[in-house]
Structures are given as structure tokens and as C-alpha cells.
Enzyme design. Structure first.
Site, mmCIF file in Angstrom:
data_model
loop_
_atom_site.group_PDB
_atom_site.id
_atom_site.type_symbol
_atom_site.label_atom_id
_atom_site.label_comp_id
_atom_site.label_asym_id
_atom_site.label_seq_id
_atom_site.Cartn_x
_atom_site.Cartn_y
_atom_site.Cartn_z
ATOM 1 N N GLU A 132 -10.355 3.873 3.629
ATOM 2 C CA GLU A 132 -9.458 4.567 2.714
ATOM 3 C C GLU A 132 -9.862 4.170 1.302
ATOM 4 O O GLU A 132 -9.760 3.001 0.930
ATOM 5 C CB GLU A 132 -7.990 4.225 2.996
ATOM 6 C CG GLU A 132 -7.537 4.772 4.357
ATOM 7 C CD GLU A 132 -6.048 4.694 4.608
ATOM 8 O OE1 GLU A 132 -5.376 3.860 3.963
ATOM 9 O OE2 GLU A 132 -5.566 5.463 5.467
ATOM 10 N N THR A 144 -8.820 -5.726 4.121
ATOM 11 C CA THR A 144 -8.723 -4.791 3.002
ATOM 12 C C THR A 144 -9.661 -5.348 1.933
ATOM 13 O O THR A 144 -9.558 -6.519 1.575
ATOM 14 C CB THR A 144 -7.287 -4.731 2.446
ATOM 15 O OG1 THR A 144 -6.386 -4.370 3.506
ATOM 16 C CG2 THR A 144 -7.172 -3.727 1.320
ATOM 17 N N GLN A 189 -3.873 2.607 15.101
ATOM 18 C CA GLN A 189 -2.776 3.109 14.266
ATOM 19 C C GLN A 189 -1.941 4.162 15.005
ATOM 20 O O GLN A 189 -0.708 4.137 14.960
ATOM 21 C CB GLN A 189 -3.372 3.703 12.983
ATOM 22 C CG GLN A 189 -2.349 4.149 11.947
ATOM 23 C CD GLN A 189 -3.017 4.697 10.685
ATOM 24 O OE1 GLN A 189 -4.250 4.695 10.556
ATOM 25 N NE2 GLN A 189 -2.229 5.152 9.741
ATOM 26 N N ASP A 246 0.853 -1.186 0.000
ATOM 27 C CA ASP A 246 0.000 0.000 0.000
ATOM 28 C C ASP A 246 0.887 1.233 0.000
ATOM 29 O O ASP A 246 1.820 1.334 0.799
ATOM 30 C CB ASP A 246 -0.906 -0.013 1.235
ATOM 31 C CG ASP A 246 -2.058 0.972 1.098
ATOM 32 O OD1 ASP A 246 -2.394 1.347 -0.049
ATOM 33 O OD2 ASP A 246 -2.617 1.366 2.133
ATOM 34 N N ARG A 297 -8.004 4.073 13.262
ATOM 35 C CA ARG A 297 -7.101 5.210 13.495
ATOM 36 C C ARG A 297 -6.542 5.233 14.907
ATOM 37 O O ARG A 297 -5.419 5.716 15.109
ATOM 38 C CB ARG A 297 -7.843 6.519 13.213
ATOM 39 C CG ARG A 297 -8.374 6.651 11.809
ATOM 40 C CD ARG A 297 -7.266 6.657 10.787
ATOM 41 N NE ARG A 297 -7.803 6.759 9.428
ATOM 42 C CZ ARG A 297 -7.107 6.494 8.333
ATOM 43 N NH1 ARG A 297 -5.845 6.086 8.446
ATOM 44 N NH2 ARG A 297 -7.654 6.610 7.151
ATOM 45 N N LYS A 355 -4.395 -1.975 10.171
ATOM 46 C CA LYS A 355 -4.768 -2.143 8.766
ATOM 47 C C LYS A 355 -4.972 -3.601 8.390
ATOM 48 O O LYS A 355 -5.635 -3.891 7.400
ATOM 49 C CB LYS A 355 -3.628 -1.606 7.877
ATOM 50 C CG LYS A 355 -3.226 -0.181 8.149
ATOM 51 C CD LYS A 355 -4.065 0.749 7.335
ATOM 52 C CE LYS A 355 -3.499 2.167 7.391
ATOM 53 N NZ LYS A 355 -4.241 3.055 6.508
ATOM 54 N N ASP A 401 -9.226 0.279 2.032
ATOM 55 C CA ASP A 401 -8.229 -0.125 3.035
ATOM 56 C C ASP A 401 -8.742 0.313 4.417
ATOM 57 O O ASP A 401 -8.378 1.370 4.933
ATOM 58 C CB ASP A 401 -6.891 0.545 2.690
ATOM 59 C CG ASP A 401 -5.802 0.236 3.706
ATOM 60 O OD1 ASP A 401 -5.904 -0.805 4.373
ATOM 61 O OD2 ASP A 401 -4.868 1.052 3.816
ATOM 62 N N HIS A 443 -3.948 14.085 0.650
ATOM 63 C CA HIS A 443 -4.168 13.202 1.805
ATOM 64 C C HIS A 443 -2.988 13.274 2.770
ATOM 65 O O HIS A 443 -3.167 13.451 3.984
ATOM 66 C CB HIS A 443 -4.377 11.765 1.330
ATOM 67 C CG HIS A 443 -4.453 10.758 2.440
ATOM 68 N ND1 HIS A 443 -5.534 10.668 3.288
ATOM 69 C CD2 HIS A 443 -3.567 9.821 2.853
ATOM 70 C CE1 HIS A 443 -5.317 9.707 4.168
ATOM 71 N NE2 HIS A 443 -4.136 9.172 3.930
ATOM 72 N N GLU A 462 -9.204 3.779 -2.344
ATOM 73 C CA GLU A 462 -7.942 3.645 -3.071
ATOM 74 C C GLU A 462 -8.172 2.964 -4.426
ATOM 75 O O GLU A 462 -9.202 2.326 -4.649
ATOM 76 C CB GLU A 462 -6.940 2.790 -2.265
ATOM 77 C CG GLU A 462 -6.714 3.327 -0.852
ATOM 78 C CD GLU A 462 -5.496 2.740 -0.169
ATOM 79 O OE1 GLU A 462 -4.693 2.068 -0.856
ATOM 80 O OE2 GLU A 462 -5.359 2.962 1.044
ATOM 81 N N GLU A 505 -10.290 12.630 7.396
ATOM 82 C CA GLU A 505 -10.181 13.923 6.721
ATOM 83 C C GLU A 505 -11.544 14.611 6.633
ATOM 84 O O GLU A 505 -11.677 15.797 6.925
ATOM 85 C CB GLU A 505 -9.625 13.733 5.310
ATOM 86 C CG GLU A 505 -8.188 13.288 5.253
ATOM 87 C CD GLU A 505 -7.829 12.849 3.847
ATOM 88 O OE1 GLU A 505 -7.469 13.701 3.031
ATOM 89 O OE2 GLU A 505 -7.928 11.641 3.552
HETATM 90 MN MN MN Z 1 -4.129 2.717 2.750
#
Ligand code: MN
Length: 393
Positions: A180, A238, A221, A108, A218, A234, A214, A115, A182, A339
Site C-alpha cells: 500500500e 510497515t 486480511q 493508518d 490480502r 498488516k 503498508d 481506493h 501511502e 487494484e
Molecule cells: Mn494501509
């Protein structure tokens, strides 16, 4: 032999210029390769009388390389315009879909400057939003291939260590579960150990693209990622679309990359037409909440694959590398909820509720379209999932 001609509307986004590949099983049947045409799936092993497509993943076909991919695609584009044997046609809503490739390695990246800049402001308030390496290389990490699941698979809320105000961690279900949005790139032809893929040779190695979500915890993380990168935040899931759109279907979507400054090192300098004009839409419980534009991504997939292999690491057919969260300059173009919600401090309205991160029972669906030939648009296969309550343990 009974034949049928499949008539599609002019605005069908899965017409003869698209033809994404997937792996499906008819009711009671075995998994094998199919191609999506309109709202039908065509059984390729039967249609082409070719046992390459009788397998439950696309890897053998991917390994055959770009000349073969081109030949099959041209043949399919001709065939779908005429009558087809009824026995090879399966309604999309009647089949089971599974992960289309056996993924050996998954990487990834972190290729969106908008971002990375927004996340940097949340993570290092007052500091420089981008770390010094960011404009010199496509930052990435090796993810967990075994946790990649096909669109529609439920996602169980992860438990883990979360920092508390006391500074010591607690063990609890994540309270900041995020997405996420992607784009994933599927490697077709592999490479040899010790031999990097040159940035201008990447077109012969990338087979196609698929939307990826993904999922990211948070709070896990934030505690675990220092000083190394993402780990358990993560690796629980996925999600990847069931449909891989061949790169050849995106020729009309190729656009110049945004300017790169400073100029990257020579091994990352290549042709600049690797930008992709793909418009994503993120739907939270059925409500559109953002519209990430892929064309604003800073690093190209060619640069990502060149960088991934520059130390001599080999890639194999079916390997997956994803772009990282796709976010544009506007807040409502963000590909993550951290975000969209200003790091959880500015809830957004989702169907009349004020929301920051994912609640149990929530669903997220990401869709995308891109320019096709002659002003038409094609769609990528959607990626969706819903959140289940954390398991007791
Ligand atoms: Mn990602």
C-alpha cells in the site's frame, strides 16, 4: 578548520528548499540526527553545536515545537549556501540509516475515495462500494508501531490463516502479499489527554511527511477482518522512509482539497488548502507500474489528526499516522497491487512477466516528487523493501 562548499545541480531534488531530516551513523560511529543535502548527510549536532541532535531519534527536536523547527530550518537554509566544515559532511552512501523517530502510536487511515471505492467493489460485489460512514469521517485503525521499519529492511512473507474453498482455514504463507503506497505524517508537538486538536490548529502539530509502504497480506486480511479491522494481515511490517520532509518544504505543493459532499460535521470543517500535490511512483522489481496522485485524496491530514484526537486521545512527539493507500481514478494510478491486478484476475506485465501479487525475491520502491519554490521540484525520501521467503515454523 577545513571547509567545503557543496555545489548542487539546479535540478537536484534535495537542495536548500528540501532539507529532510533523518538519523544516521557514520562508519563506526553512533547514530545521530542528520539533514540530507544533495547526496550528502550533514551532522546537525556538530554543525549547530546542539546536543538535541546527538540523540538516535528526532523525538526531542519534534517536542520543541513549530517555532524551534522554523528557526532551525532557516538557519540550515542559510548555512548550506556557504562553506561548511568538512567534518560535518558525510557522503550518503557511506552512512547507515535507521528509523528517524521513536514511534509511540501508529494509525493508518483509508482516505482515498478511489481506493475505498475499488476495494469496496472487490469486497462487496453488487453492494454499495462505500459504506455509509465513509463520507462522514476519515476511517482508520490503530496499527502496530513496533512493526514499523526503516526503508531497505527486508520483509519476511507472513504465514497465517487463509480461507479455503471448504470454508475451513488452512495455515500457510500468504499467497496474496501486496503493498500500500501511502504518505505518513509525523506528529511533532503532542497534545493533552481530553483536549482534541482543532482542525485549523493541526499545522502546529504535524512536523513532516515520509513515504510509507503498508505491506498487506490480502488473504489473511479477508479471513480475519470480520467484523473488526486489519490485524495480522498488516502488523508484520510497515516500511517508512529514512527521511522526514518538513511540512514547511511542501508549501508550494499545497492545493485545495477535492470537494467533500456531504459537508462534514463542524469539527472536520477547516481550511481547504490541505491538499498536497505530490506525485508518487511505484516501482516493482525496478519497473514503474503506477503513478498514484496524492492530490486526489478525499480526507486531509488536518481532518485525520482532528478526528484521531476528537475523543480526547492525546498524541505524542513521534507518533505516526498514514493516509491509507493513495489511488487515483485511473487503474494505473493505484497504490496497491490488488487494484492494479483487478483483485488478481487481470495480471499486469512486470519486466516481461505476468504478475498479480508479490513473489519471493521481489522488490518494491516508492518514490515521490512535489512542486518546490520557483517551478523547481523536490523529492521525498524513497521507501523500499524486498520480500524474503516465509520462515519455517
Ligand atoms: Mn494501509
Amino acid at each position: 578548520m577545513r571547509t567545503l562548499r557543496l555545489e548542487l545541480g539546479n535540478d537536484d531534488r534535495f537542495g536548500p528548499d528540501n532539507l529532510p531530516y533523518g538519523v544516521f551513523a557514520p562508519a563506526g560511529g553512533e547514530f545521530r540526527t542528520g539533514v540530507r543535502f544533495g547526496s550528502a548527510v550533514l551532522d546537525l549536532a556538530a554543525l549547530l553545536d546542539d546536543s538535541t541532535f546527538a540523540q538516535p531519534d528526532l523525538n526531542a527536536f519534534l517536542a520543541q515545537g513549530p517555532v524551534r523547527w522554523h528557526t532551525v530550518r532557516q538557519r540550515l537554509r542559510d548555512l548550506v549556501r556557504g562553506p561548511l566544515p568538512a567534518s560535518v559532511i558525510h557522503p550518503l552512501d557511506s552512512v547507515s540509516l535507521r528509523l528517524p523517530v521513536a514511534i509511540g502510536d501508529y494509525v493508518d487511515f483509508y482516505a482515498s475515495i478511489d481506493h475505498a471505492t475499488r476495494l469496496g467493489r472487490f469486497l462487496r460485489p453488487g453492494g454499495a462500494p462505500l459504506l455509509p460512514n465513509w463520507r462522514h469521517l476519515p476511517v482508520g485503525y490503530h496499527g502496530r508501531a513496533g512493526s514499523v521499519v526503516v526503508s531497505g529492511t527486508p520483509v519476511i512473507r507472513p504465514r497465517g490463516q487463509l480461507r479455503t474453498d471448504s470454508g475451513a482455514p488452512e495455515f500457510a504463507p500468504s499467497r496474496r502479499l501486496d503493498i500500500e503506497a501511502e504518505l505518513g505524517f509525523v506528529v511533532g508537538a503532542g497534545s493533552e489527554p481530553g483536549t482534541p486538536i482543532a482542525v485549523d490548529d493541526v499545522g502546529a502539530h504535524i512536523f513532516g511527511v515520509a513515504l510509507v509502504n503498508d505491506w498487506s497480506a490480502r488473504d489473511i486480511q479477508a479471513w480475519e477482518s470480520q467484523p473488526l479491522g486489519p490485524f495480522l494481515a498488516k502488523s508484520f511490517a510497515t516500511t517508512m522512509s529514512a527521511w522526514i520532509t518538513p511540512l514547511a518544504a511542501l508549501e508550494s505543493a499545497r492545493v485545495p482539497l477535492p470537494d467533500q459532499s456531504p459537508e462534514p460535521l463542524p469539527y472536520l470543517r477547516g481550511r481547504r488548502d490541505w491538499g498536497l500535490d505530490i506525485d508518487l511512483r511505484v516501482h516493482w522489481n525496478g519497473h514503474e507500474v503506477s503513478t498514484p496522485p496524492y492530490r486526489s485524496m478525499y480526507w486531509s491530514p488536518a481532518q485525520m489528526l482532528a478526528h484521531l484526537t476528537v475523543n480526547g486521545a492525546a498524541v505524542r512527539p513521534g507518533d505516526l499516522f498514514a493516509s491509507g493507500t493513495i489511488s487515483g481514478p485511473e487503474r494505473r494510478q493505484s497504490g496497491s497491487f490488488i487494484e492494479l491486478s483487478g483483485n488478481g484476475s487481470e495480471p499486469i506485465e512486470v519486466g516481461g512477466e505476468a504478475r498479480t501479487f508479490l513473489a519471493d525475491g521481489d522488490s518494491v520502491t516508492i518514490t515521490a516528487t512535489a512542486p518546490g519554490p520557483a517551478g523547481a521540484r523536490i523529492a521525498l525520501g524513497e521507501v523500499s523493501g524486498h520480500v524474503l521467503t516465509a520462515r519455517r515454523c
